[in-house]
Design a protein around this motif. Structure first.
Motif, mmCIF file in Angstrom:
data_model
loop_
_atom_site.group_PDB
_atom_site.id
_atom_site.type_symbol
_atom_site.label_atom_id
_atom_site.label_comp_id
_atom_site.label_asym_id
_atom_site.label_seq_id
_atom_site.Cartn_x
_atom_site.Cartn_y
_atom_site.Cartn_z
ATOM 1 N N ILE A 48 0.736 -1.134 -0.028
ATOM 2 C CA ILE A 48 0.057 0.087 -0.021
ATOM 3 C C ILE A 48 0.788 1.207 0.038
ATOM 4 N N SER A 49 0.404 2.104 -0.856
ATOM 5 C CA SER A 49 1.231 3.418 -0.779
ATOM 6 C C SER A 49 1.134 4.145 0.444
ATOM 7 N N LYS A 50 2.316 5.220 0.893
ATOM 8 C CA LYS A 50 2.202 5.744 2.104
ATOM 9 C C LYS A 50 0.990 6.968 1.859
ATOM 10 N N ARG A 51 0.921 7.264 0.898
ATOM 11 C CA ARG A 51 -0.106 8.475 0.504
ATOM 12 C C ARG A 51 -1.580 7.777 0.858
ATOM 13 N N THR A 52 -2.029 6.673 0.380
ATOM 14 C CA THR A 52 -3.221 6.088 0.867
ATOM 15 C C THR A 52 -3.351 5.824 2.192
ATOM 16 N N LEU A 53 -2.145 5.284 2.758
ATOM 17 C CA LEU A 53 -2.246 4.834 3.964
ATOM 18 C C LEU A 53 -2.442 6.000 4.960
ATOM 19 N N GLY A 54 -2.025 7.196 4.447
ATOM 20 C CA GLY A 54 -2.214 8.400 5.250
ATOM 21 C C GLY A 54 -3.498 9.113 4.992
ATOM 22 N N LYS A 55 -4.012 8.868 3.735
ATOM 23 C CA LYS A 55 -5.351 9.515 3.835
ATOM 24 C C LYS A 55 -6.370 8.663 4.646
ATOM 25 N N ILE A 56 -6.213 7.319 4.664
ATOM 26 C CA ILE A 56 -7.099 6.439 5.426
ATOM 27 C C ILE A 56 -6.947 6.996 7.120
ATOM 28 N N LEU A 78 -10.041 3.082 17.142
ATOM 29 C CA LEU A 78 -9.434 1.989 16.697
ATOM 30 C C LEU A 78 -10.361 1.375 15.971
ATOM 31 N N ASP A 79 -11.887 1.398 16.392
ATOM 32 C CA ASP A 79 -12.846 0.808 15.345
ATOM 33 C C ASP A 79 -13.067 1.248 13.985
ATOM 34 N N THR A 80 -13.248 2.614 14.233
ATOM 35 C CA THR A 80 -13.028 3.540 12.856
ATOM 36 C C THR A 80 -11.987 3.000 12.137
ATOM 37 N N LEU A 81 -10.655 3.126 12.604
ATOM 38 C CA LEU A 81 -9.487 2.785 11.728
ATOM 39 C C LEU A 81 -9.654 1.360 11.174
ATOM 40 N N TYR A 82 -10.010 0.496 12.237
ATOM 41 C CA TYR A 82 -10.160 -0.681 11.543
ATOM 42 C C TYR A 82 -11.227 -0.857 10.126
ATOM 43 N N HIS A 83 -12.234 -0.345 10.359
ATOM 44 C CA HIS A 83 -13.265 -0.411 9.158
ATOM 45 C C HIS A 83 -12.781 0.300 7.914
ATOM 46 N N GLU A 84 -12.133 1.493 8.214
ATOM 47 C CA GLU A 84 -11.252 2.213 7.098
ATOM 48 C C GLU A 84 -10.341 1.340 6.545
ATOM 49 N N LEU A 85 -9.626 0.689 7.120
ATOM 50 C CA LEU A 85 -8.698 -0.324 6.728
ATOM 51 C C LEU A 85 -9.122 -1.483 5.969
ATOM 52 N N ALA A 86 -10.366 -1.982 6.423
ATOM 53 C CA ALA A 86 -10.938 -3.198 5.813
ATOM 54 C C ALA A 86 -11.395 -2.976 4.651
ATOM 55 N N ALA A 87 -12.146 -1.684 4.435
ATOM 56 C CA ALA A 87 -12.621 -1.156 3.232
ATOM 57 C C ALA A 87 -11.579 -0.795 2.209
ATOM 58 N N CYS A 88 -10.220 -0.934 2.400
ATOM 59 C CA CYS A 88 -9.378 -0.517 1.322
ATOM 60 C C CYS A 88 -9.593 -1.305 0.203
ATOM 61 N N GLU A 89 -9.177 -0.758 -0.930
ATOM 62 C CA GLU A 89 -9.476 -1.477 -2.350
ATOM 63 C C GLU A 89 -8.534 -2.575 -2.406
ATOM 64 N N LEU A 90 -7.290 -2.552 -1.844
ATOM 65 C CA LEU A 90 -6.395 -3.501 -1.913
ATOM 66 C C LEU A 90 -6.808 -4.873 -1.185
ATOM 67 N N LEU A 91 -7.285 -4.710 -0.188
ATOM 68 C CA LEU A 91 -7.877 -5.756 0.474
ATOM 69 C C LEU A 91 -9.025 -6.369 -0.061
ATOM 70 N N GLN A 92 -9.865 -5.615 -0.757
ATOM 71 C CA GLN A 92 -11.114 -6.197 -1.262
ATOM 72 C C GLN A 92 -10.579 -7.032 -2.557
ATOM 73 N N SER A 93 -9.673 -6.543 -3.369
ATOM 74 C CA SER A 93 -9.180 -7.413 -4.456
ATOM 75 C C SER A 93 -8.168 -8.569 -4.299
ATOM 76 N N GLN A 94 -7.785 -8.608 -3.038
ATOM 77 C CA GLN A 94 -6.854 -9.865 -2.672
ATOM 78 C C GLN A 94 -7.693 -11.220 -2.589
ATOM 79 N N PRO A 95 -7.149 -12.225 -2.982
ATOM 80 C CA PRO A 95 -7.883 -13.678 -3.182
ATOM 81 C C PRO A 95 -7.532 -13.969 -1.692
#
Length: 113
Positions: A48-56, A78-95
């Motif tokens: 993941i790019s630092k820019r994307t992580l920073g935006k999250i 923490l709960d909001t961060l968890y949901h933001e990270l889980a919604a990341c497109e990189l994770l959604q496209s991962q097998p």
């Protein structure tokens, strides 16, 4: 003297109950923190790019700027961060099998820390 002992016992019971409540709260925070760390590990493995992580992170902090009454602010962040990270497109496209192997790797990493 007996009355004093009864009062001391009641006070100790109240303190014990408060400590137990705090222990449960800290356990919940610890679990959520581990979940966040696992997602961060998976995203790092997916480059993941630092820019994307920073935006999250900024989005999370912005949405949690004003604490909600009756809700622990740390847990809310923490709960909001968890949901933001889980919604990341990189994770959604991962097998699925990659997600499971990353999760087991991150469990080992977190525990070793």
């Amino acid at each position: 003297e007996l009355q004093q002992k009864v009062e001391e016992t009641e006070l100790l019971k109240m303190e014990l109950q408060m400590l137990e409540t705090e222990r449960v709260r800290l356990s919940l925070v610890e679990e959520k923190l581990l979940d966040v760390l696992q997602l961060l590990q998976q995203l790092r493995d997916l480059s993941i790019s630092k820019r994307t992580l920073g935006k999250i992170l900024l989005s999370t902090l912005e949405s949690c700027r004003d604490p909600q009454p009756g809700k622990a602010h740390l847990f809310e962040v923490l709960d909001t961060l968890y949901h933001e990270l889980a919604a990341c497109e990189l994770l959604q496209s991962q097998p699925l099998e990659n997600a499971q192997s990353c999760q087991s790797l991150s469990n080992t990493l977190v525990i070793s820390c």
